[in-house]
Motif scaffolding. Sequence first.
Motif, PDB file in Angstrom:
ATOM      1  N   HIS A   1       0.836  -1.208   0.000  1.00 49.19           N
ATOM      2  CA  HIS A   1       0.000   0.000   0.000  1.00 49.19           C
ATOM      3  C   HIS A   1       0.871   1.259   0.000  1.00 49.19           C
ATOM      4  N   THR A   2       1.988   1.217   0.736  1.00 48.19           N
ATOM      5  CA  THR A   2       2.928   2.345   0.712  1.00 48.19           C
ATOM      6  C   THR A   2       3.443   2.570  -0.702  1.00 48.19           C
ATOM      7  N   ARG A   3       3.787   1.481  -1.361  1.00 48.12           N
ATOM      8  CA  ARG A   3       4.328   1.573  -2.722  1.00 48.12           C
ATOM      9  C   ARG A   3       3.290   2.142  -3.690  1.00 48.12           C
ATOM     10  N   GLU A   4       2.057   1.701  -3.560  1.00 46.97           N
ATOM     11  CA  GLU A   4       1.011   2.192  -4.448  1.00 46.97           C
ATOM     12  C   GLU A   4       0.768   3.681  -4.243  1.00 46.97           C
ATOM     13  N   LEU A   5       0.751   4.106  -2.987  1.00 50.30           N
ATOM     14  CA  LEU A   5       0.582   5.536  -2.701  1.00 50.30           C
ATOM     15  C   LEU A   5       1.725   6.348  -3.293  1.00 50.30           C
ATOM     16  N   THR A   6       2.951   5.864  -3.102  1.00 48.44           N
ATOM     17  CA  THR A   6       4.122   6.589  -3.601  1.00 48.44           C
ATOM     18  C   THR A   6       4.086   6.710  -5.113  1.00 48.44           C
ATOM     19  N   GLN A   7       3.724   5.641  -5.790  1.00 50.99           N
ATOM     20  CA  GLN A   7       3.667   5.662  -7.244  1.00 50.99           C
ATOM     21  C   GLN A   7       2.589   6.609  -7.758  1.00 50.99           C
ATOM     22  N   ARG A   8       1.605   6.867  -6.934  1.00 51.57           N
ATOM     23  CA  ARG A   8       0.541   7.796  -7.338  1.00 51.57           C
ATOM     24  C   ARG A   8       0.876   9.243  -6.999  1.00 51.57           C
ATOM     25  N   GLY A   9       2.065   9.480  -6.461  1.00 46.59           N
ATOM     26  CA  GLY A   9       2.477  10.853  -6.180  1.00 46.59           C
ATOM     27  C   GLY A   9       2.362  11.269  -4.734  1.00 46.59           C
ATOM     28  N   TYR A  10       2.017  10.336  -3.857  1.00 47.12           N
ATOM     29  CA  TYR A  10       1.959  10.645  -2.428  1.00 47.12           C
ATOM     30  C   TYR A  10       3.351  10.413  -1.849  1.00 47.12           C
ATOM     31  N   ALA A  11       4.229  11.386  -2.087  1.00 42.19           N
ATOM     32  CA  ALA A  11       5.655  11.221  -1.810  1.00 42.19           C
ATOM     33  C   ALA A  11       5.968  11.175  -0.323  1.00 42.19           C
ATOM     34  N   ARG A  12       5.042  11.620   0.518  1.00 41.67           N
ATOM     35  CA  ARG A  12       5.301  11.636   1.959  1.00 41.67           C
ATOM     36  C   ARG A  12       4.646  10.441   2.663  1.00 41.67           C
ATOM     37  N   ALA A  13       4.225   9.444   1.896  1.00 43.32           N
ATOM     38  CA  ALA A  13       3.718   8.214   2.500  1.00 43.32           C
ATOM     39  C   ALA A  13       4.882   7.464   3.150  1.00 43.32           C
ATOM     40  N   VAL A  14       4.631   6.900   4.335  1.00 47.40           N
ATOM     41  CA  VAL A  14       5.670   6.195   5.085  1.00 47.40           C
ATOM     42  C   VAL A  14       5.131   4.832   5.510  1.00 47.40           C
ATOM     43  N   GLY A  15       5.816   3.781   5.124  1.00 47.69           N
ATOM     44  CA  GLY A  15       5.468   2.439   5.584  1.00 47.69           C
ATOM     45  C   GLY A  15       6.182   2.136   6.888  1.00 47.69           C
ATOM     46  N   VAL A  16       5.444   1.633   7.875  1.00 50.78           N
ATOM     47  CA  VAL A  16       6.002   1.365   9.201  1.00 50.78           C
ATOM     48  C   VAL A  16       5.751  -0.099   9.556  1.00 50.78           C
ATOM     49  N   ASP A  17       6.805  -0.797   9.952  1.00 49.76           N
ATOM     50  CA  ASP A  17       6.646  -2.190  10.368  1.00 49.76           C
ATOM     51  C   ASP A  17       7.758  -2.548  11.345  1.00 49.76           C
ATOM     52  N   LEU A  18       7.468  -3.517  12.213  1.00 49.30           N
ATOM     53  CA  LEU A  18       8.442  -3.955  13.208  1.00 49.30           C
ATOM     54  C   LEU A  18       9.386  -5.024  12.684  1.00 49.30           C
ATOM     55  N   SER A  19       8.973  -5.738  11.646  1.00 52.32           N
ATOM     56  CA  SER A  19       9.751  -6.868  11.145  1.00 52.32           C
ATOM     57  C   SER A  19      10.863  -6.417  10.195  1.00 52.32           C
ATOM     58  N   PRO A  20      12.136  -6.666  10.541  1.00 57.10           N
ATOM     59  CA  PRO A  20      13.207  -6.291   9.615  1.00 57.10           C
ATOM     60  C   PRO A  20      13.164  -7.099   8.330  1.00 57.10           C
ATOM     61  N   ASP A  21      12.709  -8.356   8.408  1.00 60.19           N
ATOM     62  CA  ASP A  21      12.629  -9.177   7.200  1.00 60.19           C
ATOM     63  C   ASP A  21      11.571  -8.649   6.236  1.00 60.19           C
ATOM     64  N   MET A  22      10.433  -8.224   6.780  1.00 60.03           N
ATOM     65  CA  MET A  22       9.398  -7.668   5.916  1.00 60.03           C
ATOM     66  C   MET A  22       9.874  -6.377   5.247  1.00 60.03           C
ATOM     67  N   LEU A  23      10.580  -5.549   6.018  1.00 58.03           N
ATOM     68  CA  LEU A  23      11.055  -4.292   5.458  1.00 58.03           C
ATOM     69  C   LEU A  23      12.183  -4.513   4.457  1.00 58.03           C
ATOM     70  N   THR A  24      12.999  -5.529   4.692  1.00 61.76           N
ATOM     71  CA  THR A  24      14.034  -5.867   3.712  1.00 61.76           C
ATOM     72  C   THR A  24      13.389  -6.258   2.387  1.00 61.76           C
ATOM     73  N   HIS A  25      12.329  -7.057   2.459  1.00 59.20           N
ATOM     74  CA  HIS A  25      11.614  -7.441   1.241  1.00 59.20           C
ATOM     75  C   HIS A  25      10.968  -6.222   0.586  1.00 59.20           C
ATOM     76  N   ALA A  26      10.394  -5.340   1.424  1.00 61.06           N
ATOM     77  CA  ALA A  26       9.725  -4.151   0.889  1.00 61.06           C
ATOM     78  C   ALA A  26      10.710  -3.235   0.172  1.00 61.06           C
ATOM     79  N   THR A  27      11.877  -3.000   0.782  1.00 58.09           N
ATOM     80  CA  THR A  27      12.838  -2.066   0.200  1.00 58.09           C
ATOM     81  C   THR A  27      13.602  -2.655  -0.976  1.00 58.09           C
ATOM     82  N   SER A  28      13.547  -3.976  -1.127  1.00 56.62           N
ATOM     83  CA  SER A  28      14.247  -4.610  -2.247  1.00 56.62           C
ATOM     84  C   SER A  28      13.488  -4.461  -3.557  1.00 56.62           C
ATOM     85  N   ARG A  29      12.247  -4.005  -3.450  1.00 56.72           N
ATOM     86  CA  ARG A  29      11.415  -3.849  -4.644  1.00 56.72           C
ATOM     87  C   ARG A  29      11.280  -2.370  -4.966  1.00 56.72           C
TER      88      ARG A  29
END
Length: 256
Positions: free
Chosen positions: A64-92
Amino acid sequence: MTSNNARNDQEPWWITNYRGHAPVQRYSHHNLAKTRRTIDFYIRHLGLEPDQTILDLCCAFGRHTRELTQRGYARAVGVDLSPDMLTHATSRDADAGQRPRFVRADVRALPFDNASADAALLLRSFGFLDTSKEDLGVLKEIARVLRPGAFLGMDHFPPNSATTKVGKRVLEGATATTTMHTSWDPATNRLNTHMSTRYKDGHVDSFPSSSRLYKPEELGELLAGAGFAVEGQFGGYDGSRLSEDSTRCVVIARRL
């Protein structure tokens, strides 16, 4: 060969279950069309603007963070506690435009100033904690970082014959199969699940999970106690009316 996925018995399931690669297999059924439909709904009902700070809480893979960002919502911030989930998120990388921003943090103690955010999303990530008091604490922390008048969008499963259905479910992923055995405890209103992900090489990861399902009126009471007013409740992202048989409760709440 069986693995507990480096699980520490002292840690809660909502930490241990989101380590490694098994979550990618379990939740790979979420597709882009569903993500776009969800974001369409919240842009409309939360009145989101491109220059706003929007928190996607418990964002997991950050779709959802990625979709918002791609639509021009540049100040959207994804927040999660899991480092593995965030590693996967930032790898894309985003397909176009600015790369999404992600922050590792516990939703119970957000690293943002008071009244610094314009909107927040908390999607399918509520009721994981042991008590209603702890769940209320999460909502109070979200209220703290939202400015007065800002909106929170929530997606929760209400308890009914469909959502509390017990039994076995199988999810087929690209490289693994996850089998889920679910039971319902009416005394605590908790849905308890044991998940086992088997990879093609024979490796198996096993996980328990437990979440409390709140009736819409109960969720409304918690939101009120945290300083929110419920502005709308829907039975889905098609804007359908919430009923006793709805399998999800989509909530729009305003920070007072």
